[in-house]
Scaffold this active site. Sequence first.
Site, short mmCIF file in Angstrom:
data_model
loop_
_atom_site.label_atom_id
_atom_site.label_comp_id
_atom_site.label_asym_id
_atom_site.label_seq_id
_atom_site.Cartn_x
_atom_site.Cartn_y
_atom_site.Cartn_z
N SER A 69 -36.84 -66.22 33.32
CA SER A 69 -35.47 -66.18 32.78
C SER A 69 -34.70 -64.94 33.20
O SER A 69 -33.79 -64.50 32.49
CB SER A 69 -35.48 -66.29 31.24
OG SER A 69 -36.21 -67.42 30.85
N ARG A 70 -35.08 -64.39 34.35
CA ARG A 70 -34.38 -63.22 34.91
C ARG A 70 -34.47 -61.98 34.02
O ARG A 70 -33.67 -61.05 34.15
CB ARG A 70 -32.89 -63.54 35.19
CG ARG A 70 -32.68 -64.67 36.22
CD ARG A 70 -33.63 -64.54 37.36
NE ARG A 70 -33.37 -65.46 38.48
CZ ARG A 70 -34.28 -66.27 39.00
NH1 ARG A 70 -35.50 -66.35 38.48
NH2 ARG A 70 -34.00 -67.00 40.05
N LEU A 71 -35.45 -61.95 33.12
CA LEU A 71 -35.66 -60.77 32.28
C LEU A 71 -36.73 -59.89 32.93
O LEU A 71 -37.80 -59.63 32.36
CB LEU A 71 -36.06 -61.18 30.85
CG LEU A 71 -34.98 -62.02 30.16
CD1 LEU A 71 -35.44 -62.47 28.78
CD2 LEU A 71 -33.67 -61.23 30.04
#
Length: 211
Positions: free
Chosen positions: A189-191
Amino acid sequence: MDLGEFRLHYDVGTIDTASMHDDPTEQWRLWFEAAVENDVFEPNAMVLATVDEGGWPHARNVLAKGVDERGFVFYTNYESSKAAELESAGKASLLFSWLTMHRQVRIVGTVTRVAVEESDAYFASRPRGSQLGAWASPQSDLIADPSVLEKAVLDVQARFGEGDITRPPFWGGYRVAPVMFEFWQGRPSRLHDRLRYVYRDSSWHIERIAP
Ligand SMILES: Cc1cc2nc3c(=O)[nH]c(=O)nc-3n(C[C@H](O)[C@H](O)[C@H](O)COP(=O)(O)O)c2cc1C
């Protein structure tokens, strides 16, 4: 051309400040060894970014040929465009892209030429064809066509015959001495995890930054 659907899910690992080595060069070494073990293509290739006198950035790959506590060494033509940019700014950025491991390492540092003995020793270790090529190529200059290089190689061959080829005075190493490292590990999730080392008050400090 729409590239919007090209995306990967990053989930092969995570990093935190507690598990990172205190010394970023040692941490880089651990990741480099992992890249070698994982068959990353050209794991010592790094993007070298420089800025010219007009403020324009330039990026290109070079090969790291030595790493120690003093920094990252690569070899090139001292009369090339990159050399002019390195010498006028005295600073550069390096980027290792170990993408199959969902990793990158960014480095910013100051730049100096390596000692002539170091360049001599590395040049002497290169294959003869590469030695000839270093002499023959006026790197970054305009040339009419490839025959210019072929002729230059013949000239250098005639000059050295069967003897040892000495290092051209216009070719040698640069060392980038890091003042900042950033280790990036892709996360879902692009974290992503981003851990940055900055050199402050005579020691390295590690901090987390947002993805
Ligand atoms: C994988 C890879 C490795 C390279 N390694 C070097 C290198 O170690 N030294 C070098 O001068 N050029 C190397 N090159 C070529 C540079 O990217 C660049 O084309 C050249 O140095 C001229 O750059 P300049 O005109 O900005 O000075 C490499 C290119 C690739 C794709």
